[in-house]
Design a protein around this motif. Structure first.
Motif, PDB file in Angstrom:
ATOM      1  N   ARG A  31     -12.071 -56.487  26.577  1.00 54.83           N
ATOM      2  CA  ARG A  31     -12.693 -54.497  26.660  1.00 54.83           C
ATOM      3  C   ARG A  31     -11.637 -53.948  26.223  1.00 54.83           C
ATOM      4  N   GLU A  32     -11.292 -53.671  25.610  1.00 59.49           N
ATOM      5  CA  GLU A  32     -10.225 -52.923  25.039  1.00 59.49           C
ATOM      6  C   GLU A  32      -9.937 -51.515  26.063  1.00 59.49           C
ATOM      7  N   TYR A  33      -8.788 -50.724  27.228  1.00 61.16           N
ATOM      8  CA  TYR A  33      -8.902 -50.162  27.665  1.00 61.16           C
ATOM      9  C   TYR A  33      -7.390 -49.177  27.464  1.00 61.16           C
ATOM     10  N   HIS A  34      -8.611 -47.998  27.491  1.00 64.28           N
ATOM     11  CA  HIS A  34      -7.681 -46.499  27.197  1.00 64.28           C
ATOM     12  C   HIS A  34      -7.427 -45.701  28.478  1.00 64.28           C
ATOM     13  N   ALA A  57     -13.988 -47.737  32.396  1.00 62.74           N
ATOM     14  CA  ALA A  57     -14.190 -49.222  32.240  1.00 62.74           C
ATOM     15  C   ALA A  57     -14.626 -50.004  33.580  1.00 62.74           C
ATOM     16  N   ALA A  58     -15.479 -51.125  33.375  1.00 68.27           N
ATOM     17  CA  ALA A  58     -15.334 -51.786  34.177  1.00 68.27           C
ATOM     18  C   ALA A  58     -14.210 -53.146  34.051  1.00 68.27           C
ATOM     19  N   VAL A  59     -14.350 -53.797  35.226  1.00 72.49           N
ATOM     20  CA  VAL A  59     -13.130 -54.559  35.493  1.00 72.49           C
ATOM     21  C   VAL A  59     -14.108 -56.083  35.929  1.00 72.49           C
ATOM     22  N   GLU A  60     -14.170 -57.447  35.563  1.00 73.51           N
ATOM     23  CA  GLU A  60     -14.529 -58.567  35.792  1.00 73.51           C
ATOM     24  C   GLU A  60     -13.502 -59.366  36.938  1.00 73.51           C
TER      25      GLU A  60
END
Length: 348
Positions: A31-34, A57-60
């Motif tokens: 995952r690349e966050y912006h 965004a998902a946060v696992e």
């Protein structure tokens, strides 16, 4: 002499690659966050992210959470992430079937989500349905499908989850109610609020439909209550902690670009006096690398040999192996007479 050299070369290469190590692949998405500096409602932010990136965004796990915090700007503010509480996502315990609204008998104003975790169904003696907190203790109605199907009242006081476990261990499951006649049969057994099998999991999925198994709520969160408010998660830009926020509020937001790949690392060590300019030597190395990669679960790939030179030491020739998969160059590994190459593989 030449045949002897080739036999020696073969033994040397086999020994070297047999001693080489391959790490186990680490699973999951990249995952690349912006952090997008526009202010939108949660649903508008979701649409923007799906058009411009992959999704909100998902946060696992904690690693994702740390990386998310690293891209946030503007301490003291909040930014949308992809988690929301789907208050229509009810399911029956029996078969975990989705609740399709074919038959309902909600009491007026129900479900009202009076507390954010009112997510289990009770029935009254009049047959009306109310949502209640799953942790309170009540009697339950079990369903038994052996022989003539029947509903059984269990008067022991249990939480909803305890009642489900009890019904599954002794009968079939907590009762489902799919028609007016079934509702009438069950309500005839009920004298006080009683559990039946309808429930929902709060904050169950991310916007990209990834199941939510990790949480980073701020103290006292989530806390929005009542049907008037649709609940969505926002991250504190200074802390990385999550807040339960009215989805209609306008905030900046974090999008994600997702790469559906697995990361795998190879560490190879080769010591050989063989001539790496010899095509037979190069093919021997490629064949054994190919075999090793297949043994570790990789398929549908191609290896290609290229020759390069060290700029600093032009007299020392070096070989380069390029790894192709699905038509894409995924990694390049360098080989000289004595080498240790660490190369990363991004698989499809």
């Amino acid at each position: 002499m030449k045949k002897t050299m080739k036999r020696t070369m073969k033994r040397t290469l086999l020994l070297a690659l047999a001693l080489s190590g391959l790490t186990a692949p680490s699973s999951g998405l990249i995952r690349e966050y912006h952090h997008v500096q526009l202010r939108k409602s949660w649903s508008d932010a979701q649409s923007y992210c799906r058009e411009a990136f992959t999704d909100l965004a998902a946060v696992e796990d904690q690693s994702d959470s740390d990386r998310l915090l690293s891209v946030l700007r503007g301490p003291g503010a909040q930014a949308w992430i992809g988690l929301h509480d789907n208050k229509t996502g009810w399911r029956w315990a029996l078969g975990e079937e989705d609740f399709l609204d074919d038959y309902t008998n909600w009491s007026p104003g129900q479900p009202n989500h009076k507390n954010y975790n009112q997510s289990c169904l009770t029935m009254t003696s009049s047959g009306q349905w109310l949502d209640r907190e799953c942790r309170i203790t009540l009697p339950a109605i079990c369903y038994y499908d052996k022989g003539p199907a029947q509903f059984i009242l269990v008067e022991a006081q249990m939480t909803w989850h305890e009642a489900r476990a009890y019904c599954r261990s002794r009968y079939t499951d907590l009762a489902s109610v799919r028609s007016r006649s079934e509702n009438t049969r069950i309500s005839s057994l009920v004298t006080v609020y009683t559990w039946v099998g309808l429930h929902r999991t709060t904050w169950a999925y991310w916007s990209d439909r990834t199941p939510n198994t990790f949480s980073n709520w701020n103290q006292g969160q989530p806390n929005i209550r009542g049907t008037a408010v649709d609940s969505c998660a926002a991250v504190g830009t200074g802390t990385g902690l999550w807040w339960d926020v009215d989805c209609r509020a306008e905030n900046t937001f974090v999008c994600q670009k997702v790469y559906s790949r697995q990361r795998q690392t190879f560490r190879l060590r080769l010591r050989s006096k063989a001539d790496l300019k010899d095509p037979a030597v190069q093919q021997q190395i490629l064949d054994q690398l190919h075999q090793k990669l297949e043994q570790h679960g990789l398929d549908d790939f191609k290896l290609r040999w290229m020759r390069t030179l060290h700029r600093e030491q032009e007299e020392e020739e070096e070989g380069t192996v390029c790894f192709y998969r699905g038509g894409h160059l995924l990694w390049v590994g360098s080989f000289n007479r004595t080498f240790e190459a660490l190369v990363g593989h991004l698989g499809e």
